[in-house]
Design a protein around this motif. Structure first.
Motif, short mmCIF file in Angstrom:
data_model
loop_
_atom_site.label_atom_id
_atom_site.label_comp_id
_atom_site.label_asym_id
_atom_site.label_seq_id
_atom_site.Cartn_x
_atom_site.Cartn_y
_atom_site.Cartn_z
N ASP A 123 34.30 30.15 -93.06
CA ASP A 123 35.24 29.41 -92.22
C ASP A 123 35.33 30.11 -90.86
O ASP A 123 35.89 31.21 -90.76
CB ASP A 123 36.62 29.33 -92.88
N THR A 125 36.79 30.40 -87.19
CA THR A 125 37.96 29.95 -86.42
C THR A 125 37.78 30.17 -84.92
O THR A 125 38.52 29.58 -84.12
CB THR A 125 39.23 30.69 -86.90
N GLY A 293 36.36 25.37 -87.23
CA GLY A 293 37.14 24.38 -87.95
C GLY A 293 36.31 23.53 -88.90
O GLY A 293 36.74 22.43 -89.28
#
Length: 503
Positions: A123, A125, A293
């Motif tokens: 993930d 960011t 995202g």
């Protein structure tokens, strides 16, 4: 075993004998008064008769040696290509390679040494960025004053002297770019509706790589002091912030210095670069803005495609060696033409050694594994000796039984290791190919020496014969003239002569 072509020697000898016969006729004709001797042709024929056989034999030997050297060159080239192909198979590198794939966009993973199979949730960011600053607007040719600018980036700095020759924005930009100790700051001029702006960019990304500018010793200040700016790295890799030395002529941060921020299976990670190399062992994660995202799955697994390609390439290059050997040792009954190394013991030693390795197995007892176990077999014709790859079977072996493939190509006594060792012995300095080449080159050197000696002998013989037959030609010409005079005076078988007729 290659032999000298005797037909060329016999042909040269026969041709020389024919020339001697023609030259002999020249002597007979000259001695009977029909014409004078053709000395040049006679000398050439006699010298050629003396040297033709040896000349042809030396030329044939030279051609034979050169042909064999060329043949060994072709063989060595094929062996070297095969050895290069099996390098990563022989040391186990290829069979320990992994491929990394991401399920979404924005992450381009690369697996390298040290990677292990696994699956990870990624993930991202924030991606890493390089700081970019633009100054307030000034006139393009405005002289901003003199002094010194100290510019730093990530703990390294440089001093740029500003004088009357470079105190415009373009002059300052040029001075920054050409500074020998520039820490990695590039300067450009961007002109907008309000005037010209000095734009500074960091060559490297990361939160710690911020740009600072200090103006000192400013004289005749017309804006030089306002070029001071202080950058502060953001907390925990976030974007940097700036404070200008002159708020009325403030700098603008168009992009902040920041780290890439991501989590791997819930574990937070940071990187100054968008090529994240230290988060997962043996894997580089190349991230872009499309990954932000967009959580996705990273899969690291054995790279069976690369392994299949490497093993297939090995088989193809082994076939090139076998094809080369077969061509060099062939014999065509219809044309009665033979390969350059037909019957050559060195070639047969190499052929048999390689065939024994490829046709044999690795391991002992029930654990023996061979190329046939992974879908690689010998061609139907035993005399051919080339390999045939069943790609479906090979792919299945790599996917379903990688341990068997690894055993076959293990770095100790695997097929690749054995071939590599054998080829090294064949091609090394002092090996059997080098020994044969050295002998052939020595023989060629000897042939050249003999050719030079023979040429010197031919030159000496030519001078000798030229002198002898030139003298003989003059003698026969004198004899023919005397004979004609006596015949005219005393008469011959068909004339009475001047004395007989009282004329």
């Amino acid at each position: 075993m290659s032999t000298i072509n005797t037909s060329s020697v016999n042909s040269a000898t026969s041709n020389a004998q024919s020339q001697v016969q023609q030259a002999a006729q020249s002597i007979i004709s000259g001695s009977t008064g029909n014409s004078s001797m053709d000395v040049a042709t006679l000398v050439s024929a006699l010298v050629n008769a003396k040297t033709a056989g040896q000349t042809a034999a030396l030329k044939a030997k030279q051609t034979s040696d050169t042909t064999i050297l060329s043949a060994y060159g072709a063989l060595s080239s094929a062996l070297s290509a095969l050895q290069a192909a099996i390098k990563n198979l022989s040391d186990g590198t290829t069979l320990s390679t992994f491929a990394a794939t991401a399920s979404g966009k924005g992450i381009d993973p690369k697996a390298g040494a040290g990677a292990v199979a696994g699956s990870y949730t990624i993930d991202v960011t924030q991606i890493a960025a390089s700081q970019s600053l633009s100054s307030a607007a000034f006139g393009a040719t405005t002289q901003l004053g003199t002094g010194k600018l100290t510019i730093s980036l990530g703990g390294k700095s440089m001093d740029v002297a500003i004088d009357s020759t470079n105190n415009t924005l373009s002059g300052i930009a040029a001075a920054i770019n050409k500074a020998a100790n520039n820490p990695g700051v590039t300067a450009t001029i961007v002109t907008g509706t309000g005037g010209a702006h000095l734009v500074l960019r960091s060559a490297v990304s990361g939160a710690a790589n911020t740009i600072n500018v200090v103006a000192s010793n400013v004289q005749n200040d017309a804006g030089l002091s306002s070029l001071g700016v202080t950058s502060t790295p953001g907390a925990n890799g976030a974007a940097s912030s700036i404070v200008s030395s002159d708020t009325n002529k403030a700098w603008h941060q168009s992009e902040g210095a920041q780290d890439a921020l991501l989590s791997i299976g819930g574990i937070e990670a940071r990187s100054a670069s968008n090529a994240v190399t230290d988060a997962i062992a043996g894997v580089t994660l190349n991230v872009s803005s499309a990954s932000v995202g967009n959580p996705q799955t990273l899969t690291v697994a054995p790279d069976t495609t690369a392994q299949n390609t490497a093993i297939t390439n090995f088989a193809n290059l082994y076939n090139t060696v076998v094809t080369t050997v077969n061509k060099l040792s062939s014999y065509d009954k219809s044309s009665k033409s033979a390969g350059a190394l037909l019957g050559d013991s060195t070639l047969m030693t190499i052929k048999n050694a390689l065939a024994s390795i490829v046709g044999g197995g690795v391991g002992k007892g029930t654990s023996v594994v061979s190329l046939a176990h992974i879908g690689i077999t010998l061609k139907g014709d035993p005399a051919d000796g080339t390999l045939v790859v069943n790609n479906t079977a090979l792919s299945a072996a790599l996917s379903n039984n990688p341990a068997r493939v690894a055993a076959l190509f293990n770095s100790t006594d695997g097929i690749g290791a054995k071939l590599n060792k054998s080829i090294t012995e064949f091609t090394r300095t002092g090996g059997i190919i080098d020994t044969r080449n050295s002998a052939l080159n020595a023989d060629l050197k000897s042939v050249t020496t003999q050719q030079n000696t023979l040429a010197d002998y031919a030159t000496q013989l030519t001078k000798q014969y030229q002198s002898q037959f030139t003298a003989l030609n003059k003698l026969m010409a004198t004899m023919n003239n005397n004979s004609a005079y006596l015949t005219a005076l005393f008469g011959g078988s068909k004339s009475a002569g001047a004395l007989a007729t009282n004329k």
